[in-house]
Scaffold this motif. Structure first.
Motif, PDB file in Angstrom:
ATOM      1  N   ASP A 198     -42.138  31.849  -6.915  1.00 50.47           N
ATOM      2  CA  ASP A 198     -40.875  31.047  -6.970  1.00 50.47           C
ATOM      3  C   ASP A 198     -40.238  30.986  -5.147  1.00 50.47           C
ATOM      4  O   ASP A 198     -40.739  31.864  -4.599  1.00 50.47           O
ATOM      5  N   PRO A 199     -40.016  29.748  -4.928  1.00 54.50           N
ATOM      6  CA  PRO A 199     -39.249  29.701  -3.779  1.00 54.50           C
ATOM      7  C   PRO A 199     -38.190  30.807  -3.375  1.00 54.50           C
ATOM      8  O   PRO A 199     -37.758  31.521  -4.322  1.00 54.50           O
ATOM      9  N   PRO A 200     -37.578  30.928  -2.206  1.00 63.40           N
ATOM     10  CA  PRO A 200     -37.865  30.065  -0.901  1.00 63.40           C
ATOM     11  C   PRO A 200     -39.349  30.307  -0.609  1.00 63.40           C
ATOM     12  O   PRO A 200     -39.844  31.435  -0.449  1.00 63.40           O
ATOM     13  N   VAL A 201     -39.642  29.264   0.408  1.00 63.92           N
ATOM     14  CA  VAL A 201     -40.857  29.411   1.120  1.00 63.92           C
ATOM     15  C   VAL A 201     -40.636  30.266   2.402  1.00 63.92           C
ATOM     16  O   VAL A 201     -40.240  29.981   3.382  1.00 63.92           O
ATOM     17  N   ASP A 202     -40.489  31.747   2.329  1.00 59.94           N
ATOM     18  CA  ASP A 202     -40.229  32.585   3.139  1.00 59.94           C
ATOM     19  C   ASP A 202     -41.549  32.922   3.787  1.00 59.94           C
ATOM     20  O   ASP A 202     -42.483  32.666   3.546  1.00 59.94           O
ATOM     21  N   ALA A 203     -41.439  34.146   4.778  1.00 62.86           N
ATOM     22  CA  ALA A 203     -42.575  34.591   5.407  1.00 62.86           C
ATOM     23  C   ALA A 203     -43.393  35.173   4.223  1.00 62.86           C
ATOM     24  O   ALA A 203     -44.729  35.104   4.518  1.00 62.86           O
ATOM     25  N   ARG A 204     -42.947  35.782   3.135  1.00 67.20           N
ATOM     26  CA  ARG A 204     -43.784  36.257   2.163  1.00 67.20           C
ATOM     27  C   ARG A 204     -44.645  35.267   1.671  1.00 67.20           C
ATOM     28  O   ARG A 204     -45.963  35.296   1.461  1.00 67.20           O
ATOM     29  N   TYR A 205     -43.982  33.959   1.262  1.00 70.16           N
ATOM     30  CA  TYR A 205     -44.625  32.829   0.620  1.00 70.16           C
ATOM     31  C   TYR A 205     -45.673  32.178   1.633  1.00 70.16           C
ATOM     32  O   TYR A 205     -46.789  32.177   1.402  1.00 70.16           O
ATOM     33  N   LEU A 206     -45.358  32.274   2.794  1.00 70.63           N
ATOM     34  CA  LEU A 206     -46.182  31.570   3.624  1.00 70.63           C
ATOM     35  C   LEU A 206     -47.367  32.329   4.114  1.00 70.63           C
ATOM     36  O   LEU A 206     -48.611  31.937   3.957  1.00 70.63           O
ATOM     37  N   HIS A 207     -47.323  33.719   4.153  1.00 69.03           N
ATOM     38  CA  HIS A 207     -48.449  34.766   4.417  1.00 69.03           C
ATOM     39  C   HIS A 207     -49.344  34.369   3.189  1.00 69.03           C
ATOM     40  O   HIS A 207     -50.589  34.497   3.461  1.00 69.03           O
ATOM     41  N   ASP A 218     -33.237  25.490   2.811  1.00 74.03           N
ATOM     42  CA  ASP A 218     -33.960  26.214   2.558  1.00 74.03           C
ATOM     43  C   ASP A 218     -33.532  26.821   1.179  1.00 74.03           C
ATOM     44  O   ASP A 218     -34.196  27.920   0.861  1.00 74.03           O
ATOM     45  N   GLY A 219     -32.498  26.185   0.322  1.00 72.18           N
ATOM     46  CA  GLY A 219     -32.107  26.699  -0.546  1.00 72.18           C
ATOM     47  C   GLY A 219     -33.008  26.410  -1.899  1.00 72.18           C
ATOM     48  O   GLY A 219     -33.859  25.592  -1.712  1.00 72.18           O
ATOM     49  N   PHE A 220     -32.586  26.871  -2.970  1.00 69.55           N
ATOM     50  CA  PHE A 220     -33.515  26.722  -4.163  1.00 69.55           C
ATOM     51  C   PHE A 220     -32.641  27.208  -5.496  1.00 69.55           C
ATOM     52  O   PHE A 220     -31.726  27.657  -5.323  1.00 69.55           O
ATOM     53  N   ALA A 221     -33.003  26.428  -6.493  1.00 68.62           N
ATOM     54  CA  ALA A 221     -32.541  26.947  -7.729  1.00 68.62           C
ATOM     55  C   ALA A 221     -30.879  26.629  -7.882  1.00 68.62           C
ATOM     56  O   ALA A 221     -30.079  27.199  -8.497  1.00 68.62           O
ATOM     57  N   GLY A 222     -30.399  25.768  -7.137  1.00 67.05           N
ATOM     58  CA  GLY A 222     -29.037  25.490  -7.074  1.00 67.05           C
ATOM     59  C   GLY A 222     -27.916  26.427  -6.251  1.00 67.05           C
ATOM     60  O   GLY A 222     -26.694  26.231  -6.408  1.00 67.05           O
ATOM     61  N   VAL A 234     -42.689  20.943  -5.451  1.00 65.63           N
ATOM     62  CA  VAL A 234     -44.211  21.338  -5.222  1.00 65.63           C
ATOM     63  C   VAL A 234     -44.339  22.637  -5.156  1.00 65.63           C
ATOM     64  O   VAL A 234     -45.486  23.127  -5.158  1.00 65.63           O
ATOM     65  N   THR A 235     -43.540  23.644  -4.669  1.00 65.11           N
ATOM     66  CA  THR A 235     -44.013  25.218  -4.491  1.00 65.11           C
ATOM     67  C   THR A 235     -44.281  25.701  -5.871  1.00 65.11           C
ATOM     68  O   THR A 235     -45.359  26.222  -6.045  1.00 65.11           O
ATOM     69  N   CYS A 236     -43.558  25.572  -6.877  1.00 58.91           N
ATOM     70  CA  CYS A 236     -43.692  26.178  -8.152  1.00 58.91           C
ATOM     71  C   CYS A 236     -42.830  25.434  -9.403  1.00 58.91           C
ATOM     72  O   CYS A 236     -42.120  25.786  -9.794  1.00 58.91           O
ATOM     73  N   PRO A 237     -43.236  24.201  -9.473  1.00 59.18           N
ATOM     74  CA  PRO A 237     -42.767  23.274 -10.450  1.00 59.18           C
ATOM     75  C   PRO A 237     -42.547  23.782 -11.771  1.00 59.18           C
ATOM     76  O   PRO A 237     -43.552  24.372 -12.290  1.00 59.18           O
TER      77      PRO A 237
END
Length: 321
Positions: free
Chosen positions: A98-107, A173-177, A288-291
């Motif tokens: 799940d987003p956000p596309v933070d450092a964990r996601y990017l790595h 960088d928000g997500f899920a409202g 696109v990250t986790c549709p």
């Protein structure tokens, strides 16, 4: 065949609504092995990505009376645990954090780049996710969107309000409202604009509020450039933000025009699965990250969107027009 799902912790997923669970169930239904791991279970040695992965079997499920599935509390059981060479031992990796596309996601995306280097397949492509920002992608097509500004300056938010009357403001960088606000041209607007932008230190997206949202926000499920389904969602009476799916949505000429405009860009970046949010023929966001939403829609309408996705990705099954 084997599919590795890279997800947030399995214990925290919601089997009655989570789209990743629907995709896992569809994978199991076509006879493929379901493996799971988290980002922290990935490693690289001698240039190859390895995963401390768990093979799971999902419990039976059936449709409920709304957008939720009826699933046993213990919705999965461990069948095997193994250290996988991801490119060699799996046919497909589903990146489902799940987003956000933070450092964990990017790595995680950088590690999964190496899977593709060694001939593995990752959906959606990690580099494509990095290149196409969910909140900003739609702005590459300004003629398809409501009037929008991206700014850290509260004065520019107020300028938009002066033109459109009301606007939805949300962090880039928000997500899920989360942290999304509805601003009107009133005495609170200046204070709210300053708070949303953290006094000029945080970029926000400010977008003209479309009154037609009360008649519904469409989620278009797009797979390899094809619309495979659409569902209508509406705000609750006491909340301007979008709620769960409520009914099947008709795909109209405006929707097809939007998908046709985006499909080449999505395809060029390896985005197999995307969720497009559309209100009154205007593009709001491209997920696109986790549709998500497929699992809920299948429960509500009796469709098989999750199955269509996995059959296309694993078996290259064509999608009916």
């Amino acid at each position: 065949m084997s599919v590795l799902f890279v997800t947030d912790p399995l214990q925290g997923l919601h089997p009655d609504i989570d789209a990743s669970i629907g995709l896992m169930a569809a994978t199991q239904a076509i006879g493929s092995d379901v493996w799971g791991c988290g980002p922290e279970d990935l490693s690289v040695a001698t240039g190859r990505v390895r995963a401390r992965a768990t093979r799971i079997r999902l419990a039976d499920r059936h449709r409920g009376n709304d957008h939720r599935w009826v699933v046993e509390r213990d919705w999965w059981q461990e069948v095997d645990r193994r250290d996988l060479d991801v490119a060699a031992d799996t046919d497909l990796v589903m990146l489902r954090i799940d987003p956000p596309v933070d450092a964990r996601y990017l790595h995680t995306t950088y590690l999964l780049d190496l899977v593709e280097t060694h001939g593995g397949c990752v959906a959606n492509h990690p580099a494509g996710i990095r290149a196409l920002h969910e909140k900003l992608l739609a702005l590459q097509f300004p003629d398809l969107c409501p009037e929008t500004v991206v700014t850290a300056d509260p004065r520019e938010v107020l300028d938009l309000l002066s033109r459109v009357g009301r606007a939805v403001v949300k962090p880039v960088d928000g997500f899920a409202g989360l942290d999304a606000w509805l601003l009107g041209a009133d005495s609170c607007a200046r204070s709210l604009a300053e708070s949303a932008t953290l006094g000029g230190r945080r970029h926000v997206i400010a977008q003209a509020y479309l009154e037609d949202v009360r008649r519904g926000n469409k989620r278009l499920f797009v797979l390899d450039g094809d619309v495979v389904g659409a569902v209508l969602r509406r705000p609750a009476a006491d909340d301007f933000r979008i709620g769960p799916p409520m009914a099947q949505a008709e795909v109209d000429d405006d929707d097809r025009r939007i998908v046709a405009a985006l499909a080449p860009l999505l395809g060029a970046h390896g985005i197999s699965l995307a969720g497009l949010d559309v209100i009154a023929g205007r593009l709001i966001e491209v997920n696109v990250t986790c549709p998500g939403g497929m699992h809920k829609t299948d429960a509500l309408l009796g469709t098989d969107l999750s199955g269509a996705v996995m059959r296309r990705l694993l078996l290259t099954e064509s999608v009916p027009s």
